[in-house]
Scaffold this active site. Structure first.
Site, short mmCIF file in Angstrom:
data_model
loop_
_atom_site.label_atom_id
_atom_site.label_comp_id
_atom_site.label_asym_id
_atom_site.label_seq_id
_atom_site.Cartn_x
_atom_site.Cartn_y
_atom_site.Cartn_z
N ASP A 1 0.74 -1.31 -0.77
CA ASP A 1 0.16 -0.40 -0.16
C ASP A 1 0.24 1.50 -0.08
OD1 ASP A 1 0.68 0.13 2.86
OD2 ASP A 1 -0.91 -0.51 3.48
N GLY A 2 2.12 1.00 -0.09
CA GLY A 2 2.70 2.57 -0.21
C GLY A 2 3.60 2.70 1.32
N GLN B 1 3.40 27.75 3.58
CA GLN B 1 1.84 28.02 4.19
C GLN B 1 3.05 28.74 5.49
OE1 GLN B 1 -1.31 27.76 3.30
NE2 GLN B 1 -2.80 28.20 5.01
N ASP C 1 15.00 38.73 -9.84
CA ASP C 1 14.54 39.78 -9.01
C ASP C 1 14.83 40.45 -8.26
OD1 ASP C 1 13.51 38.24 -6.62
OD2 ASP C 1 11.91 37.59 -7.65
N LYS D 1 12.06 44.62 -13.93
CA LYS D 1 10.68 43.99 -15.32
C LYS D 1 10.36 45.67 -15.63
CE LYS D 1 8.73 40.51 -15.03
NZ LYS D 1 7.54 39.73 -14.55
N ASP E 1 18.82 31.65 -7.33
CA ASP E 1 17.84 31.81 -7.25
C ASP E 1 17.72 31.09 -5.92
OD1 ASP E 1 14.86 33.04 -6.16
OD2 ASP E 1 14.68 32.33 -8.67
C1 R5P Z 1 9.91 32.85 -5.97
O1 R5P Z 1 9.84 33.57 -5.04
C2 R5P Z 1 10.81 32.60 -6.40
O2 R5P Z 1 12.44 32.70 -5.01
C3 R5P Z 1 11.52 31.78 -7.41
O3 R5P Z 1 11.79 32.46 -8.38
C4 R5P Z 1 10.76 30.74 -7.87
O4 R5P Z 1 10.09 30.17 -6.79
C5 R5P Z 1 10.52 30.36 -9.56
O5 R5P Z 1 9.77 29.30 -9.37
P1 R5P Z 1 8.93 29.07 -11.05
O6 R5P Z 1 10.77 28.40 -11.55
O7 R5P Z 1 8.39 28.11 -10.80
O8 R5P Z 1 9.63 29.77 -12.08
#
Ligand code: R5P
Length: 295
Positions: free
Chosen positions: A44-45, A102, A172, A195, A221
């Site tokens: 059942d995993g 969350q 960003d 942007k 990132d």
């Molecule tokens: C956003 O706040 C995070 O730093 C990442 O830039 C984001 O989670 C990247 O998501 P995705 O690869 O779907 O563009």
């Protein structure tokens, strides 16, 4: 490197290579875990774990990313087994903290899921180390056990240095501090992409201050999920004449169309917090240093 006395490292199935790396860095014994009682596992995993070495009286470092969901169960089962086997202290290393997003109650009736997971970890573990939690880091202060966030940027900076990039960019402004930290290790300048909306149909994305024409560019990132953020950045950088684009993240989730999106990059690398074909950098040295700093 200095060893840490009387310590053992245990790795859940999401994080075995990183756990072995940490054990090597801190010169601690590694305890293997059996993950199948019957060949093929439970039909059942459900998860099964069994420690294959002694941990009585030891400080145990338990390493397990909590993604996907069954890895959470494995973490809790292992923590319980380690405590029952007589460990004197358990440090949970959760490299990627699933459910971190969350981090508050957005709507009445919701749990604060990040805290829910932490509460369960706290049942058997004394302290928690994690990395680039996908949440407001302030949430860590509300966890019911001592929690430290460890940075993965030195590891990414080391890779970018060996890849000889000319500049590091954050996709960003929010990720600017990551690019800054990695650039200090790589020894190159950093910037972030801005942007600008030209009209209803056109946006222009370019580095705030640095030119990229003819340059080898690294984008850093915390998470790559669908790859959409990085793909947009990479396409724009190419349009502006970047010679090479390397994307790097701490947590490589690579969901949905990520692989297709990331074709815009010459290379994509992720750390071993989440294992994938792009895992090319280990954050074991960063976690080892944090474990030593706990004392
Ligand atoms: C956003 O706040 C995070 O730093 C990442 O830039 C984001 O989670 C990247 O998501 P995705 O690869 O779907 O563009």
């Amino acid at each position: 490197m200095e060893s840490v006395g009387s310590m053992k490292v245990v790795g859940g199935s999401a994080s075995v290579p990183l756990a072995r790396g940490i054990a090597k860095e801190v010169r601690a014994g590694f305890v293997d875990v059996a993950l199948e009682k019957h060949p093929g596992g439970f039909p059942d995993g459900e998860r099964y774990v069994r420690l294959l070495g002694a941990v009585a009286g030891e400080h145990v470092v338990l390493v397990q990313t909590t993604h996907p969901d069954p890895m959470i169960v494995e973490l809790l089962l292992l923590a319980d087994a380690i405590r029952d086997a007589g460990a004197r202290r358990i440090t949970a290393v959760v490299p990627y903290f699933g459910y971190g997003r969350q981090d508050k109650r957005f709507l009445d009736g919701e749990p604060i899921s990040a805290k829910t997971i932490a509460k369960h970890i706290a049942v058997d573990c004394n302290e928690l180390l994690t990395m680039a939690i996908p949440a407001n880091p302030e949430i860590l202060r509300t966890f019911p056990l001592l929690t430290r966030e460890v940075s993965g940027m030195p590891a990414i900076g080391r890779y970018m240095k060996s890849a000889k990039v000319d500049v590091l960019l954050a996709p960003d402004e929010g990720a600017l501090r990551l690019a800054k930290e990695a650039s200090a290790v790589a020894g190159v300048p950093f910037d972030f992409l801005v942007k600008e909306r030209i009209d209803s149909y056109t946006v222009k994305i370019e580095p705030k201050a640095l030119a990229v024409k003819g340059k080898s560019v690294g984008i850093v990132d915390d998470v790559i999920s669908t790859g959409g953020t990085i793909a947009t950045a990479a396409q724009e950088l190419r349009a502006q004449g970047a010679r090479r684009v390397i994307a790097a993240c701490v947590h490589g989730l690579f969901v949905g169309k990520a692989e297709a999106n990331l074709k815009a990059c010459d290379d994509v690398i992720a750390t071993d917090t989440v294992l994938s074909p792009h895992t090319k950098v280990s954050v074991a040295p960063e976690f080892a240093a944090a474990i030593r700093a706990l004392g």
